[in-house]
Design an enzyme around this catalytic site. Structure first.
Site, mmCIF file in Angstrom:
data_model
loop_
_atom_site.group_PDB
_atom_site.id
_atom_site.type_symbol
_atom_site.label_atom_id
_atom_site.label_comp_id
_atom_site.label_asym_id
_atom_site.label_seq_id
_atom_site.Cartn_x
_atom_site.Cartn_y
_atom_site.Cartn_z
ATOM 1 N N GLU A 1 9.003 -1.661 8.047
ATOM 2 C CA GLU A 1 7.705 -1.120 7.603
ATOM 3 C C GLU A 1 7.358 0.147 8.390
ATOM 4 O O GLU A 1 6.767 1.085 7.848
ATOM 5 C CB GLU A 1 6.591 -2.157 7.792
ATOM 6 C CG GLU A 1 6.735 -3.424 6.957
ATOM 7 C CD GLU A 1 6.438 -3.221 5.470
ATOM 8 O OE1 GLU A 1 6.094 -2.100 5.064
ATOM 9 O OE2 GLU A 1 6.573 -4.210 4.723
ATOM 10 N N ARG B 1 6.719 3.551 6.237
ATOM 11 C CA ARG B 1 5.329 4.007 6.184
ATOM 12 C C ARG B 1 5.087 5.165 7.161
ATOM 13 O O ARG B 1 4.609 6.227 6.772
ATOM 14 C CB ARG B 1 4.362 2.861 6.505
ATOM 15 C CG ARG B 1 4.457 1.721 5.502
ATOM 16 C CD ARG B 1 3.332 0.704 5.663
ATOM 17 N NE ARG B 1 3.697 -0.549 5.008
ATOM 18 C CZ ARG B 1 2.868 -1.339 4.342
ATOM 19 N NH1 ARG B 1 1.602 -1.020 4.221
ATOM 20 N NH2 ARG B 1 3.272 -2.456 3.779
ATOM 21 N N ASP C 1 14.994 -5.260 -2.722
ATOM 22 C CA ASP C 1 14.617 -4.058 -3.486
ATOM 23 C C ASP C 1 15.095 -2.692 -2.963
ATOM 24 O O ASP C 1 15.999 -2.076 -3.534
ATOM 25 C CB ASP C 1 13.091 -4.029 -3.726
ATOM 26 C CG ASP C 1 12.250 -4.423 -2.496
ATOM 27 O OD1 ASP C 1 12.768 -4.350 -1.386
ATOM 28 O OD2 ASP C 1 11.075 -4.784 -2.675
ATOM 29 N N GLU D 1 4.749 -0.740 -8.197
ATOM 30 C CA GLU D 1 6.087 -0.584 -8.809
ATOM 31 C C GLU D 1 6.064 -0.300 -10.310
ATOM 32 O O GLU D 1 6.928 0.429 -10.814
ATOM 33 C CB GLU D 1 6.961 -1.810 -8.525
ATOM 34 C CG GLU D 1 7.351 -1.985 -7.061
ATOM 35 C CD GLU D 1 6.229 -2.515 -6.172
ATOM 36 O OE1 GLU D 1 5.261 -3.092 -6.717
ATOM 37 O OE2 GLU D 1 6.297 -2.344 -4.946
ATOM 38 N N THR E 1 10.718 4.842 -0.376
ATOM 39 C CA THR E 1 10.251 3.613 -1.037
ATOM 40 C C THR E 1 8.766 3.365 -0.819
ATOM 41 O O THR E 1 8.194 2.449 -1.394
ATOM 42 C CB THR E 1 11.100 2.402 -0.604
ATOM 43 O OG1 THR E 1 10.779 1.287 -1.441
ATOM 44 C CG2 THR E 1 10.873 2.052 0.854
#
Ligand SMILES: *[C@@H]1O[C@H](CO)[C@@H](O)[C@H](O)[C@H]1NC(C)=O
Ligand SMILES: *[C@@H]1O[C@H](CO)[C@@H](O)[C@H](O)[C@H]1NC(C)=O
Length: 583
Positions: free
Chosen positions: A172, A176, A308, A485, A574
């Site tokens: 993360e 991010r 994913d 998504e 992503t």
């Protein structure tokens, strides 16, 4: 000229230059200290590496291949169409501004704001996740004053040398914080952002200081800082292993420091080497070991949760590197080949739509892959991945599959009364995807419902009691947490095909999302997208930073001029942070 004379000359030249500089900048002062770069004290650049890397492969900075164009050629729009589009775009911007202002006024420098309570929360280390995740959206929406005060705050008040958290999510933090800073730097050219991105990279680099140089996904920051020797766990989630390539490579390309790229190149070697020897060749399982011998640790394979972005990044690395590292195209094509055989299925719907959903395949005993007809919101990025990957690899079949997968998610949104898709549900597949016929196949759905609920009651009653839409079997994760998504795939497909009707699908989705999630302060995740009739929706007081970073950005871009952040010049990480493709 003798060496001594040359030295003297150089000294003279240098002091003249210095004097000119001092005078030029400070003509009213006679003595001025010569400026020196401050010592680089950032703590993570000085902690000892217990397993230092000693060789680094060169960065892929050869001439990139000329890849096919990603974006469609867009016709000029009528003035009526433009007016509608701009109204929609402005509605998205107003919603963004409301969420941003609430964050700024209630939770500045914290990770998140509660959209119901207004309370500050710090689930991501306390480094201002919403602030950093929003930077590029502020820039793209042309909120430059807000952007620069946010950059000032990053520069002055966010430090990656301490944390409020006990454990940090390496993955993360990469997507991010590192991704957000790199993208904001790419867009604005503000060097303070690249410097801060390098800080994050050097902090995260320490989370790979393990015997195999593989990541520690849940990383004890303070133990690392104190010099404790750390190791990776025996197994981890695929997404936690395979989702560093885009962000780390981009950081290496921008700083010319090859160490971040070396980390991902090693992981890429492992993934490439093992891809065809798993129990579902072409796909890696959601649970992976860290060597070629034990990589195929799990028995579930999906484009959804826990996996994913590892798949997504194979396609995106083609774009970022201009096709220079052939492993990525190979991995992308192999995974789509396997997905077509095992993951994608045609759902049974009352209108017999020709659409696809990406499910889960299980092969627990190695006895043969079995497709499970799950539908996860997280899998909805797949339509966009195939549209992009299809263009980059010149495979029009992929673009068509991307269209059907995107339509599948649109159908899932439309199925429930409030028009939102849950986090995860189970639906029914057509027994024969070549000739789907609701009236003939409806018993397949009914059998699945009876099997699921094990009831001897009439199937119509079970369906009514559980409020199941036609074709649905259960909703095993009923919440909606402002995820991006589905709109992400609509956005990519729109840019790739130029099909203007996708703007209407996006608007329909927008109306449903904002209708269900708006609070007085901002927008909130909701607990259940399918409550009993007449019951109000329950707000869960959560607004993750991806609402501002991803969901609102993709909605905004769908209603913007197609040249704004063109997919021919940019590739999104992503977390929806666009990186420049040609650095
Ligand atoms: C940084 O923190 C200080 C002290 O809390 C505060 O006064 C200042 O306004 C902050 N700067 C920004 C740009 O937010
Ligand atoms: C395009 O992708 C499909 C599905 O993976 C594959 O069967 C086909 O061979 C590919 N076509 C080309 C031209 O590579």
């Amino acid at each position: 000229m003798s060496t001594r004379w040359r030295d003297l000359l150089y000294t003279a030249l240098a002091s003249t230059a210095c004097a000119l500089l001092v005078l030029g900048l400070n003509s009213d002062r006679y003595s001025f200290p010569v400026w020196r770069a401050p010592p680089d004290t950032f703590v993570w650049r000085h902690v000892e590496q217990h397993y230092p890397l000693t060789s680094f492969r060169p960065l892929p900075t050869e001439e990139p291949k000329a890849l096919p164009a990603v974006q469609a050629k867009f016709p000029t729009e009528s003035s009526e169409a433009q007016e509608i589009r701009l109204q929609r775009r402005d509605a998205v911007k107003a919603t963004f501004l409301k969420s941003w202002t609430t964050y700024r006024d209630h939770a500045w420098l914290h990770d998140e704001v509660g959209p119901v309570s207004g309370e500050a929360k710090d689930p991501f280390g306390g480094w201002g996740a919403t602030l950093i995740d929003s930077l590029d959206t502020l820039w793209i929406m042309d909120l430059k004053d807000e952007f620069y005060s946010a950059v000032d705050a990053v520069h002055q008040n966010i430090s990656f040398e301490t944390t409020t958290a006990i454990v940090i999510s390496t993955f993360e933090t990469s997507i991010r914080f590192l991704g957000g800073l790199l993208s904001a730097y790419d867009l604005s050219g503000d060097k303070r952002l690249l410097s801060k991105a390098r800080d994050v990279g050097d902090m995260l680099y320490k989370a790979f200081d393990t015997p195999e140089r593989m990541p520690i996904p849940k990383w004890n920051f303070n133990a690392a800082l104190e010099g404790v020797v750390q190791s990776s766990p025996g197994s981890l989630l695929l997404a936690e292993l395979g989702s560093y390539s885009l962000d780390f490579t981009h950081l290496s390309l921008l700083t010319k420091d090859p160490k971040y790229y070396e980390i991902v190149a090693r992981i890429t070697d492992l993934l490439h080497e093992t891809q065809m020897s798993t129990k579902v060749p072409g796909l890696w399982p959601t649970k992976v070991g860290l060597t070629a011998q034990n990589l195929d640790a799990g028995s579930d394979y999906t484009f959804g949760a826990e996996a994913d972005s590892a798949f997504e990044y194979t396609a995106k690395m083609i774009a970022l590197l201009g096709g220079q590292v052939p492993q990525y195209e190979e991995m992308y094509s192999r995974s789509i080949g396997a997905a077509v055989r095992h993951l994608f299925y045609r759902p049974l719907t009352p209108e017999n739509e020709d659409i696809l959903v990406s499910g889960t395949v299980r092969n627990p005993a190695g006895s043969g892959p079995q497709t499970d007809t799950t539908a996860q919101h997280l899998s909805c990025f797949a339509g966009g991945m195939l549209a992009l990957g299809g263009r980059l690899t010149n495979n029009e079949t992929h673009v068509e599959l991307g269209r059907k997968l995107t339509d599948g998610c649109i159908w899932l949104y439309r199925s429930l009364p409030i028009g939102l898709m849950p986090e995860a549900c189970t639906i029914t597949a057509c027994p024969d995807p070549a000739s789907c016929d609701w009236s003939k196949d409806i018993n397949v759905w009914h059998d699945a419902v009876r099997y699921k609920y094990g009831s001897s009651r009439p199937v119509e009653d079970i369906i009514a009691d559980n409020r199941l839409p036609p074709g649905w079997v259960n909703i095993y994760a009923p919440y909606y947490i402002l995820r991006p998504e589905a709109i992400e795939s609509i956005f990519v497909l729109y840019r790739v095909t130029g099909d203007a009707s996708l703007m209407d699908r996006a608007w329909e989705m927008w109306t449903a999302v904002t209708g269900a999630t708006a609070t007085e302060l901002a927008n909130s995740a909701i607990d259940d997208v399918n409550p009993p009739a007449g019951q109000p929706l329950k707000m869960s007081d959560s607004m993750e930073s991806f609402w501002l970073s991803e969901t609102l950005k993709y909605f905004y871009l769908v209603f913007s001029e197609p040249g704004l952040v063109s997919l021919d010049e940019w590739v999104f990480n992503t977390e929806a942070h666009p990186f420049r493709r040609d650095v």
